[in-house]
Write an enzyme that holds these catalytic residues in place. Structure first.
Site, mmCIF file in Angstrom:
data_model
loop_
_atom_site.group_PDB
_atom_site.id
_atom_site.type_symbol
_atom_site.label_atom_id
_atom_site.label_comp_id
_atom_site.label_asym_id
_atom_site.label_seq_id
_atom_site.Cartn_x
_atom_site.Cartn_y
_atom_site.Cartn_z
ATOM 1 N N HIS A 10 0.818 -1.217 0.000
ATOM 2 C CA HIS A 10 0.000 0.000 0.000
ATOM 3 C C HIS A 10 0.851 1.267 0.000
ATOM 4 C CE1 HIS A 10 -3.786 -2.070 0.110
ATOM 5 N NE2 HIS A 10 -3.262 -2.897 0.988
ATOM 6 N N HIS A 43 3.863 -8.034 -2.868
ATOM 7 C CA HIS A 43 3.191 -8.811 -3.907
ATOM 8 C C HIS A 43 3.534 -8.178 -5.249
ATOM 9 C CE1 HIS A 43 -0.873 -10.609 -5.510
ATOM 10 N NE2 HIS A 43 0.170 -10.922 -6.269
ATOM 11 N N GLU A 70 5.213 -12.424 -2.506
ATOM 12 C CA GLU A 70 3.944 -12.986 -2.952
ATOM 13 C C GLU A 70 3.870 -12.854 -4.463
ATOM 14 O OE1 GLU A 70 1.124 -11.995 0.918
ATOM 15 O OE2 GLU A 70 0.945 -10.758 -0.894
ATOM 16 N N HIS A 190 -4.607 -11.493 5.614
ATOM 17 C CA HIS A 190 -5.590 -10.870 4.735
ATOM 18 C C HIS A 190 -6.715 -10.262 5.563
ATOM 19 C CE1 HIS A 190 -7.001 -9.835 0.752
ATOM 20 N NE2 HIS A 190 -8.227 -10.023 1.196
ATOM 21 N N HIS A 213 -2.452 -3.236 5.062
ATOM 22 C CA HIS A 213 -3.281 -2.041 4.885
ATOM 23 C C HIS A 213 -3.528 -1.295 6.187
ATOM 24 C CE1 HIS A 213 -7.061 0.244 4.420
ATOM 25 N NE2 HIS A 213 -6.576 0.518 3.230
#
Length: 249
Positions: A10, A43, A70, A190, A213
């Site tokens: 993020h 990721h 990831e 997650h 996040h």
């Protein structure tokens, strides 16, 4: 006691919103480590919507904890991982139209192709984790690929309301127990936040939580180092949860 992997995707999202050079995920990873992060997770998506190849290359040179990459289970990504050599690869499902990862891999449905990728990566000395829902069939399939790790998808738990969250927690507890019985090591992540992380951190056998996040969101108010410190306290010292009445595990 679970460790904390900080996902910095993020940070890159903010940078890419303006197609500029700041904030820099590489320097932010250093701040996360100074705040106590036990690992850094990124990721590298096929569409490169946030993290870029150069970010991963620089992070490999600068991360002093652990770098968890990831990625989708594609030949392109396997080639990148073999070149970069992260400390771990986590294979995740990926759809270009999704905002964020929406569920776990269907390992049972693509066992042959995933097994080949797991073997290729692990032969190069890169441990592989598979991001899956906490289901017995999927966990057994993970074991059959030769992977040593799984990351349990906590999205349904994170999205549940007060009436269904205990059942989702129970699924994760059971999934962790099944994975351990199969000889798999267990991470999770997650949608975890400062408000919901403690019951997951308290699950017996949970080794690492990957969280991004909510940490980046809190960092706007308190700075990234403090946001990481605050999360690490919850991950390493989960309290009894008033919703469930006891620490799970």
């Amino acid at each position: 006691m679970a460790s904390l992997g900080v996902n910095i995707d993020h940070i890159a999202n903010i940078r890419e919103a303006r197609r500029t050079v700041e904030p820099d995920p590489v320097s932010m990873a250093l701040l996360a480590e100074l705040g106590g992060a036990d690992g850094i997770t990124v990721h590298l998506r096929e569409d490169r919507r946030h993290i870029q190849d150069r970010d991963v290359e620089l992070l490999r040179q600068t991360v002093r904890s652990r770098l968890n990459l990831e990625m989708a289970s594609t030949e392109e990504m396997v080639a990148i991982a073999l070149r970069i050599k992260p400390d771990m690869v986590t294979l995740v499902p990926e759809r270009r139209e999704e905002v964020t990862t929406e569920g776990g891999l269907d390992v049972a449905g693509q066992k042959a192709s995933l097994s080949a990728m797991v073997q290729t990566l692990q032969a190069a000395g890169i441990p592989v984790s598979l991001f899956v829902d906490p289901e017995a069939t999927q966990l057994q399939a993970c074991k059959n690929t030769g992977a040593c790790w799984v990351e349990l998808h906590t999205g349904r738990y994170a999205d549940a309301d007060w009436s269904t969250q205990p059942q989702e927690l129970a699924r994760l507890q059971e999934g962790t127990a099944i994975a351990q019985q199969l000889g798999l090591r267990v991470n999770a992540g997650h949608g975890l936040t400062y408000q919901n992380v403690e019951p997951i951190a308290a699950i017996a056998g949970m080794e690492e939580l990957n969280i991004g996040h909510t940490i980046v969101a809190r960092s706007v108010a308190v700075g990234l180092q403090q946001a990481v410190r605050d999360m690490k306290v919850l991950v390493q010292n989960p309290r009894l949860d008033p919703l469930f009445g006891q620490a799970p595990g």
